[in-house]
Write a protein that holds these residues in place. Structure first.
Motif, short mmCIF file in Angstrom:
data_model
loop_
_atom_site.label_atom_id
_atom_site.label_comp_id
_atom_site.label_asym_id
_atom_site.label_seq_id
_atom_site.Cartn_x
_atom_site.Cartn_y
_atom_site.Cartn_z
N TYR A 219 27.50 46.95 25.75
CA TYR A 219 28.10 46.09 26.78
C TYR A 219 29.45 46.65 27.18
O TYR A 219 30.27 47.01 26.35
CB TYR A 219 28.26 44.66 26.22
N HIS A 220 29.69 46.71 28.52
CA HIS A 220 30.94 47.29 29.00
C HIS A 220 31.81 46.27 29.72
O HIS A 220 32.99 46.13 29.42
CB HIS A 220 30.65 48.46 29.94
N SER A 221 31.26 45.54 30.70
CA SER A 221 32.11 44.62 31.46
C SER A 221 31.30 43.50 32.07
O SER A 221 30.09 43.57 32.19
CB SER A 221 32.86 45.39 32.56
N LEU A 222 32.04 42.46 32.49
CA LEU A 222 31.44 41.31 33.15
C LEU A 222 30.86 41.69 34.50
O LEU A 222 31.21 42.72 35.06
CB LEU A 222 32.51 40.24 33.36
N PRO A 223 29.97 40.84 35.03
CA PRO A 223 29.49 41.07 36.39
C PRO A 223 30.64 41.10 37.37
O PRO A 223 31.67 40.45 37.18
CB PRO A 223 28.57 39.86 36.66
#
Length: 234
Positions: A219-223
Motif C-alpha cells: 500500500y502506498h497512498s490514499l485514492p
C-alpha cells in the motif's frame, strides 16, 4: 436653430452612450464562467490545470451539470474524449479512476505470482509493486504507482468493512473514517485486480512465470479524491 440642433445631437449621443454602457453591463451580468479544455483531451487521460481554461457563456444556457470550479476537474480522468472549448460536464469525468486508462487494461494478478499483499489495500488505492527473486536482489518493479481496481476474498467478495457508512467514506473524502475502516476489514485479500499497460503486464508475466520471482504488493497512498480533500482542508 444650429444651436438647438447641436444640443439635440449631443443629447442623442449622450443617451446612446448611456444605453450602450448599460447594455454592456447587463450582458456582463448575464454571463457566467465555466471550465472548458483549451485543447483536445483523450479518453482515459488525467486532466491537469494546464489543459483547462475559463469560458464565459450566457446564463440562459448554463446548466447544473457544467463545472464552475477548476478544482473539481484537476486530477480526474476523462471518461470520453473532450474537445477544445467544449463544456465539461460531471458525467464526462471519472472521479475514482477504477477503470483502466486509455493505454491500460484491468488484470488479475495470479496467486502464484504473489508473495505478499498489504491487507490495508482497498479499491482505488495506489500501490507499489516489488519483485522478490530467489536468485537475485529484490527491487521495485515499476517506478510509478499502480491503481487498484478491486480486492477480493477467496469467496470473491470485495474486501470491505461491515458498516455501510464506512464503505462510502471514499465518496465523501473522509480520510479519518477510511483510516478506521482499514482496521476493521472483513476478509483477507486473496485476489487483486490492478490497472496496467500491456508492457507492464508482460513484464510481470515474464519475471514471475518461472516461479523464481514473486511480487510484493505494498500500500502506498490514499485514492486521489481523498488526498485532494485532505490538501484542501489543510
Amino acid at each position: 436653430m444650429l444651436l438647438s440642433l447641436a444640443a439635440a445631437l449631443l443629447a442623442a449621443l449622450a443617451v446612446y452612450g448611456l444605453y450602450y454602457v448599460q447594455l454592456e453591463r447587463v450582458q456582463a451580468e448575464e454571463r457566467v464562467s465555466i471550465i472548458v479544455p483549451n485543447r483536445w483531451i483523450d479518453a482515459g487521460q488525467f486532466i491537469t490545470s494546464e489543459q483547462l481554461a475559463w469560458m464565459a457563456i450566457p446564463v440562459s444556457i448554463a446548466t447544473d451539470d457544467m463545472i464552475y470550479n477548476i478544482e473539481d476537474v484537476v486530477g480526474q480522468e476523462a471518461v470520453i474524449p473532450l474537445g477544445a472549448e467544449e463544456p465539461i460536464l460531471h458525467w464526462k469525468l471519472n472521479k475514482f479512476s477504477l477503470h483502466p486508462g486509455e493505454q491500460q487494461a484491468t488484470f488479475q494478478i495470479p496467486k502464484d505470482y504473489i508473495k505478499s499483499i498489504s491487507n490495508g489495500i482497498r479499491a482505488g488505492d495506489e500501490v507499489w509493486i516489488y519483485i522478490s527473486s530467489v536468485e537475485g536482489d529484490s527491487e521495485r518493479l515499476f517506478q510509478e504507482g499502480i491503481i487498484v481496481a478491486s480486492v477480493k476474498t477467496g469467496s470473491n467478495n470485495e474486501v470491505d468493512v461491515p458498516d455501510e457508512a464506512d464503505k462510502h467514506a471514499i465518496i465523501r473524502g473522509n480520510a479519518e473514517q477510511m483510516y478506521a475502516s482499514r482496521r476493521d476489514a472483513n476478509g483477507m485479500i486473496e485476489h487483486i485486480n490492478v490497472n496496467l499497460t500491456e508492457q507492464q503486464w508482460l513484464e510481470i508475466d515474464r519475471r514471475c512465470s518461472d516461479g523464481q520471482s514473486k511480487l510484493v504488493i505494498a500500500y502506498h497512498s490514499l485514492p486521489a479524491p481523498v488526498k485532494g480533500q485532505m490538501m484542501h482542508e489543510s
